[in-house]
Design a protein around this motif. Sequence first.
Motif, PDB file in Angstrom:
ATOM      1  N   LEU A  47      -4.842  19.582   2.148  1.00 13.55           N
ATOM      2  CA  LEU A  47      -4.451  18.678   1.077  1.00 13.55           C
ATOM      3  C   LEU A  47      -4.535  17.246   1.596  1.00 13.55           C
ATOM      4  O   LEU A  47      -3.959  16.929   2.636  1.00 13.55           O
ATOM      5  CB  LEU A  47      -3.026  18.978   0.615  1.00 13.55           C
ATOM      6  CG  LEU A  47      -2.352  17.952  -0.299  1.00 13.55           C
ATOM      7  CD1 LEU A  47      -3.071  17.902  -1.638  1.00 13.55           C
ATOM      8  CD2 LEU A  47      -0.887  18.275  -0.487  1.00 13.55           C
ATOM      9  N   THR A  48      -5.276  16.410   0.893  1.00 13.23           N
ATOM     10  CA  THR A  48      -5.370  14.989   1.228  1.00 13.23           C
ATOM     11  C   THR A  48      -4.773  14.183   0.086  1.00 13.23           C
ATOM     12  O   THR A  48      -5.139  14.387  -1.074  1.00 13.23           O
ATOM     13  CB  THR A  48      -6.822  14.563   1.467  1.00 13.23           C
ATOM     14  OG1 THR A  48      -7.372  15.333   2.538  1.00 13.23           O
ATOM     15  CG2 THR A  48      -6.899  13.088   1.827  1.00 13.23           C
ATOM     16  N   ALA A  49      -3.856  13.291   0.413  1.00  5.84           N
ATOM     17  CA  ALA A  49      -3.172  12.499  -0.612  1.00  5.84           C
ATOM     18  C   ALA A  49      -3.236  11.015  -0.268  1.00  5.84           C
ATOM     19  O   ALA A  49      -2.917  10.625   0.860  1.00  5.84           O
ATOM     20  CB  ALA A  49      -1.709  12.936  -0.726  1.00  5.84           C
ATOM     21  N   ASP A  50      -3.697  10.216  -1.226  1.00  5.05           N
ATOM     22  CA  ASP A  50      -3.559   8.768  -1.120  1.00  5.05           C
ATOM     23  C   ASP A  50      -2.153   8.427  -1.605  1.00  5.05           C
ATOM     24  O   ASP A  50      -1.779   8.803  -2.722  1.00  5.05           O
ATOM     25  CB  ASP A  50      -4.601   8.052  -1.966  1.00  5.05           C
ATOM     26  CG  ASP A  50      -6.010   8.292  -1.449  1.00  5.05           C
ATOM     27  OD1 ASP A  50      -6.185   8.331  -0.228  1.00  5.05           O
ATOM     28  OD2 ASP A  50      -6.925   8.447  -2.277  1.00  5.05           O
ATOM     29  N   THR A  51      -1.382   7.740  -0.790  1.00  2.00           N
ATOM     30  CA  THR A  51       0.044   7.578  -1.081  1.00  2.00           C
ATOM     31  C   THR A  51       0.440   6.112  -1.237  1.00  2.00           C
ATOM     32  O   THR A  51      -0.212   5.209  -0.703  1.00  2.00           O
ATOM     33  CB  THR A  51       0.894   8.189   0.055  1.00  2.00           C
ATOM     34  OG1 THR A  51       0.688   7.437   1.263  1.00  2.00           O
ATOM     35  CG2 THR A  51       0.515   9.637   0.302  1.00  2.00           C
ATOM     36  N   GLY A  52       1.508   5.913  -1.972  1.00  2.00           N
ATOM     37  CA  GLY A  52       2.141   4.609  -2.086  1.00  2.00           C
ATOM     38  C   GLY A  52       3.641   4.816  -2.091  1.00  2.00           C
ATOM     39  O   GLY A  52       4.151   5.625  -2.866  1.00  2.00           O
ATOM     40  N   MET A  53       4.348   4.150  -1.206  1.00  2.00           N
ATOM     41  CA  MET A  53       5.805   4.310  -1.101  1.00  2.00           C
ATOM     42  C   MET A  53       6.481   2.954  -1.271  1.00  2.00           C
ATOM     43  O   MET A  53       6.103   1.978  -0.623  1.00  2.00           O
ATOM     44  CB  MET A  53       6.177   4.915   0.247  1.00  2.00           C
ATOM     45  CG  MET A  53       7.675   5.101   0.459  1.00  2.00           C
ATOM     46  SD  MET A  53       8.049   5.846   2.070  1.00  2.00           S
ATOM     47  CE  MET A  53       7.309   7.459   1.876  1.00  2.00           C
ATOM     48  N   GLU A  54       7.468   2.915  -2.163  1.00  2.00           N
ATOM     49  CA  GLU A  54       8.221   1.688  -2.376  1.00  2.00           C
ATOM     50  C   GLU A  54       9.428   1.661  -1.445  1.00  2.00           C
ATOM     51  O   GLU A  54      10.257   2.562  -1.473  1.00  2.00           O
ATOM     52  CB  GLU A  54       8.680   1.595  -3.830  1.00  2.00           C
ATOM     53  CG  GLU A  54       9.275   0.250  -4.192  1.00  2.00           C
ATOM     54  CD  GLU A  54       9.625   0.165  -5.661  1.00  2.00           C
ATOM     55  OE1 GLU A  54      10.645   0.776  -6.047  1.00  2.00           O
ATOM     56  OE2 GLU A  54       8.894  -0.484  -6.423  1.00  2.00           O
ATOM     57  N   ILE A  55       9.492   0.625  -0.617  1.00  2.00           N
ATOM     58  CA  ILE A  55      10.588   0.476   0.340  1.00  2.00           C
ATOM     59  C   ILE A  55      11.428  -0.720  -0.074  1.00  2.00           C
ATOM     60  O   ILE A  55      10.903  -1.806  -0.338  1.00  2.00           O
ATOM     61  CB  ILE A  55      10.048   0.276   1.770  1.00  2.00           C
ATOM     62  CG1 ILE A  55       9.240   1.501   2.201  1.00  2.00           C
ATOM     63  CG2 ILE A  55      11.181   0.005   2.750  1.00  2.00           C
ATOM     64  CD1 ILE A  55       8.561   1.345   3.540  1.00  2.00           C
ATOM     65  N   VAL A  56      12.751  -0.532  -0.125  1.00  2.61           N
ATOM     66  CA  VAL A  56      13.667  -1.604  -0.496  1.00  2.61           C
ATOM     67  C   VAL A  56      14.312  -2.163   0.771  1.00  2.61           C
ATOM     68  O   VAL A  56      14.961  -1.438   1.517  1.00  2.61           O
ATOM     69  CB  VAL A  56      14.749  -1.099  -1.464  1.00  2.61           C
ATOM     70  CG1 VAL A  56      15.657  -2.259  -1.888  1.00  2.61           C
ATOM     71  CG2 VAL A  56      14.118  -0.450  -2.690  1.00  2.61           C
ATOM     72  N   LEU A  57      14.104  -3.441   1.027  1.00  7.72           N
ATOM     73  CA  LEU A  57      14.667  -4.090   2.205  1.00  7.72           C
ATOM     74  C   LEU A  57      16.149  -4.387   1.990  1.00  7.72           C
ATOM     75  O   LEU A  57      16.672  -4.283   0.883  1.00  7.72           O
ATOM     76  CB  LEU A  57      13.911  -5.390   2.497  1.00  7.72           C
ATOM     77  CG  LEU A  57      12.390  -5.272   2.693  1.00  7.72           C
ATOM     78  CD1 LEU A  57      11.796  -6.647   2.975  1.00  7.72           C
ATOM     79  CD2 LEU A  57      12.061  -4.299   3.810  1.00  7.72           C
TER      80      LEU A  57
END
Length: 202
Positions: A47-57
Motif C-alpha cells: 500500500l502506497t499513500a500520499d499523506t498530509g498531516m495537520e500539526i498544531v503548534l
Amino acid sequence: MRSLTIGAWLVTAMACPATAQELVEPAAREVLERMGTHLTGLQAYELTADTGMEIVLDTDQKLLVGGTAVYHARQPNRLKVELRTDVAQREFFFDGTSATYVSPGDGFYAQVADAPATIGEMLEHAAQRHGLAFPVADLLAWNSGAEWMGRITEGFRVGQTRIGDVVADHWAYRIDNQDLELWIPVEGSPLPLRISTVDRQD
C-alpha cells in the motif's frame, strides 16, 4: 429566490438524523463490511499513500506536513513501513515476535522484543503504549468489521465524487473519538481511494 450561503447549505443538506437508531445508515455499515471482508482476504499486499498531516503548534498555528507512506504487509504478522515526510524519515519492521522503529538519518532505533501476535494488535500497541501513529494504519488493522461496528456512533453517505477517472461514494463516520471519511469506488474493489481521519482529542 431564497439565498443560502455555502455553509448554511451544507448544514441543511447534511443535517443529522432525528433518532439514535438512524445515526448509522444501513448502507454505511454494509460498505464497511464489504471493505473488511475484502481486506481480510488479502494475504500479502503493498500500500502506497500520499499523506498530509495537520500539526498544531503550541502557538495554535497549524502546519500541513506532506509525505509518503509505503506498507509491505503479509498476514497475519509481517509488516514493513517506510515513512517519509517533509520533516522526518522513519522505518518500522514487525516480524511477529519483535518490532523495530528506526530513524536512519539520526542513527537511532528502538525495539520491542515481546511484540503482540498480529499486525492489527501491533499497530494498536505501538499507538497506545509508544505513541507511534502511522498514516492510514487503521486500514491495515481492519478485520471483517465485527469489532468496529459496535464502536460506530454515526455513519452516512455524504455524496458522490470523482477521484481521477473513478467515481466514488464519500462516506463519513464517527468511531470513538475519531472522525473518519472514506471515498470508496462505486464499482470494483471496495478499497478506499482516499481516507481522512481527525482525532477529536488532539
